[in-house]
Write an enzyme that holds these catalytic residues in place. Structure first.
Site, short mmCIF file in Angstrom:
data_model
loop_
_atom_site.label_atom_id
_atom_site.label_comp_id
_atom_site.label_asym_id
_atom_site.label_seq_id
_atom_site.Cartn_x
_atom_site.Cartn_y
_atom_site.Cartn_z
N ASP A 21 0.86 -1.19 0.00
CA ASP A 21 0.00 0.00 0.00
C ASP A 21 0.89 1.24 0.00
O ASP A 21 1.74 1.41 0.88
CB ASP A 21 -0.89 -0.01 1.24
N ASP A 75 -3.29 2.55 -5.90
CA ASP A 75 -2.12 2.63 -5.03
C ASP A 75 -1.95 1.43 -4.11
O ASP A 75 -1.20 1.50 -3.12
CB ASP A 75 -2.19 3.90 -4.18
N GLU A 76 -2.57 0.31 -4.40
CA GLU A 76 -2.37 -0.87 -3.57
C GLU A 76 -2.61 -2.15 -4.37
O GLU A 76 -3.34 -2.15 -5.37
CB GLU A 76 -3.27 -0.84 -2.33
#
Length: 449
Positions: A27, A121-122
């Site tokens: 993350d 974003d993860e």
């Protein structure tokens, strides 16, 4: 204090048994803000927010300095600035965020082909087959963190565990810029002291229900008799929470992305109070969902209505159909059926959303009957016209009455047959587009999947 402000950071610093922990959850740390700080290093160490300030702008991302004031993403910007009046607010640059996201995902995929992106974003990674080349799961996590920083200037936090759920919890505990390995044998002892909010599926309402029962930790949920938990949250959620509370999550990392739901929602510039206006927006959203379903070659078995009131209370209602559908009228009928109980006197509606769930390929099985046959034919005819002349050429409100829809489609077919008619149609489309731009709805986003 914010839940993810780094104050409860927990990281692995020495040797640890990672022999049975092949799942990584990576993350990025305050991703949008971190990208902005690459261009504005003078702002490092200051509370920084990314988001909109006009009207009902919301916080898209907050630096850890801002989070210590109780600011979170999705919070109204006006509230965030009340809590943190010295924050620096920056507009979002989503092209840059997408570019950095691709760089980060490229790094992941150079380590293992088993990458499941969850968002920009993860991602989850399964490194079972990467050990011979890249080392143990903990070593791989260190390599990823180093490469992300060296190649992009950004930082990430990584959870390493035996399952996806535990890895995701671990990455949140390691923030910012940390790594936490949870040995398989320590899974239960790691989870049980955590607050019940750490369980997937526990939002504010469910947390309040569990707290009323005296359940404050994950361990409390694990120890709760099944029948008592079912009475509090229902059998389905109770079974899932019990499994998660005991660290049971058999899901694999899925590299093939498939949409789990298709939906649209809109946040209004001013609260809606007129039931007819609310129904018109609901119809428009239902039409948007149906069009996307047909374009994707999918049908949905469950229709979900989402309403957010002026005081930010959010409710959802779902209805499961006898046969799956991609028809706007059916989606609208099912969604609006829940409105009477939700639109009490003076109800002020801030947001409306509609989505279709339990998707499957259209034509994937013979139906016992097709209750929407006439509507389906009309809407597919509208799709054909839309493909030729643009979305603005057809009014979604025509779906309200079958006769009007059919007459409009036939009229447009005749109009399109001669040059003068095509010119009139283009003019109507232009007018409709201008009207769409002037509508009160703002911050319209797709949700789900």
């Amino acid at each position: 204090m914010s839940k993810q402000d780094g104050s409860s950071r927990q990281v692995t610093t020495g040797p640890v048994d990672d022999s049975a922990t092949p799942i990584l959850h990576v993350d990025m740390d305050a991703f949008f803000v971190s990208v902005e700080l690459l261009r504005r290093p003078e702002l490092r160490g200051r509370p920084v927010l990314v988001g909109g300030t006009a009207g009902r702008g919301v916080v898209s991302a907050a630096s850890y300095e801002a989070r210590r004031y109780g600011v979170n993403s999705a919070m109204p910007m006006s509230v965030a600035l009340q809590r943190c009046p010295n924050a620096v607010v920056l507009p979002g640059d989503y092209a840059s965020y997408s570019r950095y996201s691709k760089e980060v995902m490229r790094i992941f995929e150079s380590i293992t082909p088993l990458v499941e992106p969850l968002s920009i974003d993860e991602a989850f990674l399964d490194v079972s087959g990467a050990r011979r080349l890249h080392g143990s799961p903990a070593e791989i996590a260190w390599t990823i963190r180093r490469r992300v920083h060296d190649e992009t200037g950004l930082t990430c936090s990584i959870g390493v565990a035996a399952s996806k759920y535990v890895a995701k919890v671990a990455s949140s505990r390691a923030k910012p810029d940390g790594m936490l390995v949870v040995p398989a044998s320590d899974t239960v002892s790691f989870l049980h002291p955590l607050p019940v909010s750490a369980l997937w599926g526990v939002g504010r309402v469910t947390e309040e229900s569990l707290t009323r029962l005296g359940l404050r930790t994950v361990g409390d949920v694990a120890a709760m008799p099944a029948d008592a938990l079912e009475r509090a949250v229902g059998p389905s959620l109770a079974a899932r929470l019990t499994r998660l509370a005991n660290g049971i999550d058999p899901r694999d990392v899925e590299t093939a992305r498939s949409e789990k739901s298709i939906g649209h929602e809109v946040t209004f510039g001013h609260d809606l109070t007129d039931p007819e206006q609310i129904r018109r927006e609901l119809l428009r959203l239902s039409d948007d969902v149906a069009v996307r379903l047909r374009r994707a070659g999918l049908v949905g078995r469950t229709v979900v209505l989402k309403l957010r009131y002026g005081d930010f209370r959010t409710v959802t209602r779902s209805r499961t159909l006898g046969e799956p559908t991609d028809v706007a009228r059916r989606i609208y009928d099912e969604a609006q059926a829940a409105l009477p109980e939700l639109l009490g006197d003076g109800a002020r509606i801030r947001l409306i959303g509609v989505r279709a769930e339990h998707l499957r390929p259209s034509g994937g099985g013979a139906m016992l009957w097709d209750p929407d046959e006439e509507w389906r034919e009309a809407e597919r005819a509208v799709d054909e016209v839309t493909a030729r002349f643009g979305r603005g050429a057809v009014r979604p409100a025509a779906l309200v009455r079958a006769g009007e829809a059919a007459a409009r489609v036939e009229s447009m077919r005749r109009t399109a047959a001669d040059p003068e008619g095509r010119a009139r149609l283009a003019a109507e489309r232009s007018e409709q587009s201008e009207a769409d731009e002037g509508r009160t709805g703002v911050d319209r986003t797709q949700f789900g999947g």
